[in-house]
Design a protein around this motif. Sequence first.
Motif, PDB file in Angstrom:
ATOM      1  N   GLU A  85      17.919  11.332  39.010  1.00  0.00           N
ATOM      2  CA  GLU A  85      18.099  12.722  39.407  1.00  0.00           C
ATOM      3  C   GLU A  85      18.381  12.751  40.902  1.00  0.00           C
ATOM      4  N   PRO A  86      19.628  12.495  41.301  1.00  0.00           N
ATOM      5  CA  PRO A  86      19.953  12.414  42.728  1.00  0.00           C
ATOM      6  C   PRO A  86      19.695  13.720  43.463  1.00  0.00           C
ATOM      7  N   VAL A  87      19.209  13.600  44.684  1.00  0.00           N
ATOM      8  CA  VAL A  87      18.992  14.747  45.551  1.00  0.00           C
ATOM      9  C   VAL A  87      20.251  14.923  46.389  1.00  0.00           C
ATOM     10  N   LEU A  88      20.789  16.142  46.409  1.00  0.00           N
ATOM     11  CA  LEU A  88      22.010  16.437  47.128  1.00  0.00           C
ATOM     12  C   LEU A  88      21.758  17.128  48.463  1.00  0.00           C
ATOM     13  N   TRP A  89      20.560  17.701  48.624  1.00  0.00           N
ATOM     14  CA  TRP A  89      20.293  18.430  49.865  1.00  0.00           C
ATOM     15  C   TRP A  89      18.799  18.613  50.037  1.00  0.00           C
ATOM     16  N   THR A  90      18.319  18.368  51.240  1.00  0.00           N
ATOM     17  CA  THR A  90      16.978  18.780  51.651  1.00  0.00           C
ATOM     18  C   THR A  90      17.127  19.483  52.985  1.00  0.00           C
ATOM     19  N   LEU A  91      16.484  20.614  53.092  1.00  0.00           N
ATOM     20  CA  LEU A  91      16.479  21.445  54.293  1.00  0.00           C
ATOM     21  C   LEU A  91      15.051  21.935  54.452  1.00  0.00           C
ATOM     22  N   TRP A  92      14.455  21.746  55.611  1.00  0.00           N
ATOM     23  CA  TRP A  92      13.058  22.149  55.786  1.00  0.00           C
ATOM     24  C   TRP A  92      12.829  22.738  57.175  1.00  0.00           C
ATOM     25  N   ASN A  93      11.635  23.323  57.332  1.00  0.00           N
ATOM     26  CA  ASN A  93      11.249  24.047  58.551  1.00  0.00           C
ATOM     27  C   ASN A  93      12.186  25.219  58.828  1.00  0.00           C
ATOM     28  N   VAL A  94      12.640  25.851  57.753  1.00  0.00           N
ATOM     29  CA  VAL A  94      13.444  27.067  57.855  1.00  0.00           C
ATOM     30  C   VAL A  94      12.485  28.211  58.168  1.00  0.00           C
ATOM     31  N   PRO A  95      12.802  29.056  59.158  1.00  0.00           N
ATOM     32  CA  PRO A  95      11.927  30.194  59.458  1.00  0.00           C
ATOM     33  C   PRO A  95      11.730  31.057  58.220  1.00  0.00           C
ATOM     34  N   THR A  96      10.628  31.754  58.173  1.00  0.00           N
ATOM     35  CA  THR A  96      10.309  32.593  57.008  1.00  0.00           C
ATOM     36  C   THR A  96      11.147  33.872  57.069  1.00  0.00           C
ATOM     37  N   GLN A  97      12.398  33.731  56.736  1.00  0.00           N
ATOM     38  CA  GLN A  97      13.342  34.842  56.703  1.00  0.00           C
ATOM     39  C   GLN A  97      13.841  35.006  55.284  1.00  0.00           C
ATOM     40  N   ASN A  98      14.492  36.132  55.030  1.00  0.00           N
ATOM     41  CA  ASN A  98      14.910  36.440  53.674  1.00  0.00           C
ATOM     42  C   ASN A  98      16.273  35.894  53.288  1.00  0.00           C
ATOM     43  N   ARG A  99      17.022  35.358  54.249  1.00  0.00           N
ATOM     44  CA  ARG A  99      18.369  34.885  53.920  1.00  0.00           C
ATOM     45  C   ARG A  99      18.649  33.536  54.569  1.00  0.00           C
ATOM     46  N   ILE A 100      19.150  32.612  53.770  1.00  0.00           N
ATOM     47  CA  ILE A 100      19.644  31.331  54.270  1.00  0.00           C
ATOM     48  C   ILE A 100      21.159  31.408  54.073  1.00  0.00           C
ATOM     49  N   PRO A 101      21.935  31.399  55.166  1.00  0.00           N
ATOM     50  CA  PRO A 101      23.374  31.620  55.041  1.00  0.00           C
ATOM     51  C   PRO A 101      24.100  30.451  54.376  1.00  0.00           C
ATOM     52  N   ALA A 102      25.308  30.714  53.943  1.00  0.00           N
ATOM     53  CA  ALA A 102      26.185  29.674  53.390  1.00  0.00           C
ATOM     54  C   ALA A 102      26.737  28.835  54.526  1.00  0.00           C
ATOM     55  N   ASP A 103      27.281  27.679  54.152  1.00  0.00           N
ATOM     56  CA  ASP A 103      28.019  26.816  55.071  1.00  0.00           C
ATOM     57  C   ASP A 103      27.167  26.344  56.255  1.00  0.00           C
ATOM     58  N   ILE A 104      25.967  25.843  55.949  1.00  0.00           N
ATOM     59  CA  ILE A 104      25.104  25.255  56.982  1.00  0.00           C
ATOM     60  C   ILE A 104      25.817  23.998  57.491  1.00  0.00           C
ATOM     61  N   PRO A 105      25.939  23.831  58.810  1.00  0.00           N
ATOM     62  CA  PRO A 105      26.631  22.629  59.313  1.00  0.00           C
ATOM     63  C   PRO A 105      25.897  21.345  58.937  1.00  0.00           C
ATOM     64  N   ARG A 106      26.654  20.258  58.806  1.00  0.00           N
ATOM     65  CA  ARG A 106      26.079  18.956  58.426  1.00  0.00           C
ATOM     66  C   ARG A 106      25.531  18.256  59.663  1.00  0.00           C
ATOM     67  N   THR A 107      24.401  18.763  60.132  1.00  0.00           N
ATOM     68  CA  THR A 107      23.720  18.219  61.304  1.00  0.00           C
ATOM     69  C   THR A 107      22.259  17.976  60.958  1.00  0.00           C
ATOM     70  N   ALA A 108      21.614  17.060  61.671  1.00  0.00           N
ATOM     71  CA  ALA A 108      20.204  16.760  61.424  1.00  0.00           C
ATOM     72  C   ALA A 108      19.321  17.958  61.750  1.00  0.00           C
ATOM     73  N   THR A 109      19.674  18.682  62.820  1.00  0.00           N
ATOM     74  CA  THR A 109      18.943  19.880  63.234  1.00  0.00           C
ATOM     75  C   THR A 109      19.906  21.051  63.193  1.00  0.00           C
ATOM     76  N   VAL A 110      19.439  22.177  62.648  1.00  0.00           N
ATOM     77  CA  VAL A 110      20.290  23.354  62.484  1.00  0.00           C
ATOM     78  C   VAL A 110      19.864  24.408  63.501  1.00  0.00           C
ATOM     79  N   ASP A 111      20.605  24.507  64.586  1.00  0.00           N
ATOM     80  CA  ASP A 111      20.263  25.443  65.659  1.00  0.00           C
ATOM     81  C   ASP A 111      20.257  26.889  65.192  1.00  0.00           C
ATOM     82  N   SER A 112      21.185  27.247  64.303  1.00  0.00           N
ATOM     83  CA  SER A 112      21.269  28.636  63.823  1.00  0.00           C
ATOM     84  C   SER A 112      20.068  29.037  62.969  1.00  0.00           C
TER      85      SER A 112
END
Length: 191
Positions: A85-112
């Motif tokens: 069961e391959p993992v295609l994406w992990t994203l963590w430490n996202v602020p507790t907001q109601n929306r995670i936008p599309a097209d997150i850049p392929r970077t280790a840290t997401v400034d936005s």
Amino acid sequence: MRRRRLLMTGGAAFFTGISGCARTSGQSAANFNATSPAFSTNSELPTRFTCDGAGVSPPLIVENIPKPTAALAVAVEYDRGVINEPVLWTLWNVPTQNRIPADIPRTATVDSLDGARQGRRPGQPPGYDPPCPPAGKVYEHRFQVHALSEELRVKGGATHDTARDAIGNNVLASSRITVTYTRSAETTEQE
């Protein structure tokens, strides 16, 4: 090789198992919910979010975040059978907001996303790896959003397995969107 498959299966089973778990003393975790304006559970994943389209990460909406959630995490995996069961994406430490936008850049840290972090598959850059299964067979993809009890100390760019283990140890509540994707033979012939 067998040992690695067994470990992968055990890890995937554990990760899949936590998606229904919830433990919180504040607001009810039972109402925690993740959806996407681009697709719904039991629907077909739009081509835009696959290797046959733009290959961008999809937008997600998160509702009824339980207290005391410190951060959100996202994990995407697809079912290739009992062993894999391959993992295609992990994203963590996202602020507790109601929306995670599309097209997150392929970077280790997401400034936005206030420094949220992303994992990677071995040999790949961090971020969302668009589904690209073999043609002609239906594959199930699971988009899981987790409310975390604390921010994770895992550095951006860590492997998905490392991130998945850390996420699994800090889940307050989870919600899952399950979609399918089938590549056509015509699409794969063009590659």
